[in-house]
Write an enzyme that holds these catalytic residues in place. Structure first.
Site, PDB file in Angstrom:
ATOM      1  N   SER A   1     -12.404 -39.432  14.698  1.00 24.27           N
ATOM      2  CA  SER A   1     -12.113 -40.029  16.001  1.00 24.27           C
ATOM      3  C   SER A   1     -11.880 -41.531  15.944  1.00 24.27           C
ATOM      4  CB  SER A   1     -13.242 -39.711  16.980  1.00 24.27           C
ATOM      5  OG  SER A   1     -14.481 -40.189  16.490  1.00 24.27           O
TER       6      SER A   1
ATOM      7  N   HIS B   1      -9.485 -34.237  18.371  1.00 26.47           N
ATOM      8  CA  HIS B   1      -8.284 -35.073  18.382  1.00 26.47           C
ATOM      9  C   HIS B   1      -7.070 -34.421  17.731  1.00 26.47           C
ATOM     10  CE1 HIS B   1     -10.547 -38.503  19.903  1.00 26.47           C
ATOM     11  NE2 HIS B   1     -11.523 -38.051  19.140  1.00 26.47           N
TER      12      HIS B   1
ATOM     13  N   LYS C   1      -9.102 -34.742  26.147  1.00 23.78           N
ATOM     14  CA  LYS C   1      -8.259 -35.604  25.326  1.00 23.78           C
ATOM     15  C   LYS C   1      -6.790 -35.183  25.495  1.00 23.78           C
ATOM     16  CE  LYS C   1     -12.253 -37.117  23.012  1.00 23.78           C
ATOM     17  NZ  LYS C   1     -13.356 -36.801  22.139  1.00 23.78           N
TER      18      LYS C   1
HETATM   19  C1  LIG Z   1     -14.746 -37.025  22.166  1.00 29.62           C
HETATM   20  C2  LIG Z   1     -15.362 -36.259  21.074  1.00 29.62           C
HETATM   21  C3  LIG Z   1     -16.384 -35.351  21.314  1.00 29.62           C
HETATM   22  C4  LIG Z   1     -17.049 -35.238  22.665  1.00 29.62           C
HETATM   23  O1  LIG Z   1     -16.257 -34.593  23.590  1.00 29.62           O
HETATM   24  P1  LIG Z   1     -16.522 -34.828  25.140  1.00 29.62           P
HETATM   25  O2  LIG Z   1     -15.884 -33.684  25.810  1.00 29.62           O
HETATM   26  O3  LIG Z   1     -15.917 -36.151  25.468  1.00 29.62           O
HETATM   27  O4  LIG Z   1     -18.031 -34.843  25.302  1.00 29.62           O
HETATM   28  C5  LIG Z   1     -16.831 -34.568  20.281  1.00 29.62           C
HETATM   29  N1  LIG Z   1     -16.302 -34.701  19.043  1.00 29.62           N
HETATM   30  C6  LIG Z   1     -15.341 -35.585  18.757  1.00 29.62           C
HETATM   31  C7  LIG Z   1     -14.805 -35.676  17.375  1.00 29.62           C
HETATM   32  C8  LIG Z   1     -14.850 -36.404  19.763  1.00 29.62           C
HETATM   33  O5  LIG Z   1     -13.923 -37.318  19.487  1.00 29.62           O
END
Ligand SMILES: *Cc1c(COP(=O)(O)O)cnc(C)c1O
Length: 398
Positions: free
Chosen positions: A183, A211, A243
């Site tokens: 991330s 992602h 995302k």
């Molecule tokens: C954003 C993210 C999460 C958390 O997801 P949310 O729905 O925002 O709680 C988990 N793992 C990774 C790799 C992320 O980038």
């Protein structure tokens, strides 16, 4: 910590002294220029810090689906999934996510953070081991802690390092978990090698593709499609919906027994209110748009290539990432904060990422590209970054 405000103030002062105190910026609305423009502090800025890779967060169809669903079912779900909060929009979305990821079943969670806690706490217990990449997401670390498992960290994107850890205790039961796309770095986990290591040791492999889904692979099915890995190689897939899909929530996809075990046992699934049905309806609409409009994926990759070529020519210290996450590695917290201020003055919103989100000494600007950006906006970012990086280098030399 002692129960007085002086103890709290001292903890806050310590953060400030290390330039590690964070602040929130209130976004006052979308900007007039559409796409990823926003208003903050009364000014219009172009947002290069979101995870809205496909430009769906402000797309009218998901927003309309959410509104129509809320008008019918109400704003809230009223209860947890196992009580009376599980609705037909949740059920349909789960079926569509299972079909999209080509798995037997999918289970909806309120957040990716909770999905990761649920998976690790259900697959590992205190007699077992969880192996995590050194740069994995914080929620995987917290999941291993919730499981009470022995937590081991292997070298970043280093399957041989994971293999050596497994070999230290070949009788132990283990889970290997990793981000698919990291991330804060934008690079990919070496999943073919990790899958082989996990299969040889009969360890679970958990892939958090927050992602990659929607962005990677010929049809947007994410990092597993990118590498051509099936559910035998990577049996547990986690995806987030806030995302690339521009909505909110997360899911776990896998075979029916895995999902049923989570329904029965995962505390972060059982003891929380189901997300509003309107949110599930919005995600269903976003999934349809993402699948129907492959140009969004092509566009964000084309803008990423444009950004990389221009920024490297301008001497910007980019990390080796080919995804829409393009970190600009400046090192010190002071340098990234200074660069962030300069970009803001130029009308660009790029957030400084500092420890503990990233390791000490690796503070960075985390640039993210979106299909909603224009070529002119990307070019403006390249110019401003070139100047900001030259100045940051001069300041740190002085
Ligand atoms: C954003 C993210 C999460 C958390 O997801 P949310 O729905 O925002 O709680 C988990 N793992 C990774 C790799 C992320 O980038």
């Amino acid at each position: 910590m002692k129960r007085n405000s002086a103890a709290l103030e001292a903890a806050l002062a310590q953060l400030a002294a290390g330039q590690l105190r964070r602040s929130r910026t209130t976004i006052e609305g979308p900007g007039a220029h559409g796409g990823r423009s926003l208003i903050a502090g009364g000014r219009e800025l172009i947002d290069f810090s979101s995870n809205d890779y496909l430009g769906l967060a402000r797309h009218p169809l998901p927003a309309a689906a959410q509104g129509e669903c809320a008008a019918r079912y109400g704003a809230g779900s009223g209860a947890s999934h196992l009580v009376s909060g599980h609705g037909s929009e949740h059920a349909r979305l789960e079926e569509e996510l299972a079909a999209f990821t080509q798995r037997e079943r999918a289970l909806l969670f309120s957040t990716g953070y909770m999905a990761n806690l649920a998976v690790l706490a259900s697959l590992a217990d205190r007699n077992e081991r969880v192996l995590l990449d050194r740069l994995c997401h914080a929620s995987l670390i917290d999941g291993a802690r919730l499981a009470g498992a022995t937590l081991k960290r292997y070298g970043h994107a280093d399957a041989a390092s994971a293999e050596r850890l497994l070999a230290q205790d070949p009788e132990a039961t283990s889970v290997i978990a990793t981000d698919g796309v990291f991330s804060m770095d934008g690079d990919l986990a070496p999943l073919p090698a990790l899958a082989a290591v996990a299969q040889a040791a009969r360890a679970w492999l958990v892939v958090d593709d927050a992602h990659g889904l929607g962005v990677l692979g010929a049809s947007g099915r994410g990092v597993l499609e990118h590498f051509g890995l099936d559910s035998e190689a990577a049996p547990v897939l986690i995806g987030t919906l806030g995302k690339a899909f521009g909505s909110f929530g997360a899911f776990v996809a896998g075979d029916a027994a895995l999902i049923e075990l989570l329904v029965q046992k995962a505390r972060p699934y059982i003891y929380t209110t189901a997300l509003p049905q309107g949110v599930a309806a919005a995600t269903r609409a976003a999934l349809r748009v993402a699948q129907a409009e492959g140009w969004r994926r092509e566009r964000v990759h084309a803008l990423t290539a444009r950004f990389r070529a221009g920024a490297l020519t301008a001497g910007v210290p980019l990390a080796a990432s080919t995804t829409p996450i393009q970190p600009v590695m400046l090192g010190s917290a002071a340098a990234v904060l200074s660069a962030q201020r300069q970009l803001q003055a130029a009308g660009l919103w790029v957030v400084a990422i500092r420890p503990p989100t990233v390791p000490a000494g690796s503070a960075r600007l985390r640039v993210t590209l979106s299909a909603a950006h224009s070529e002119a906006q990307v070019d403006a970012l390249i110019d401003a970054l070139g100047e900001a990086c030259t100045r940051a280098a001069a300041e740190s030399a002085a």
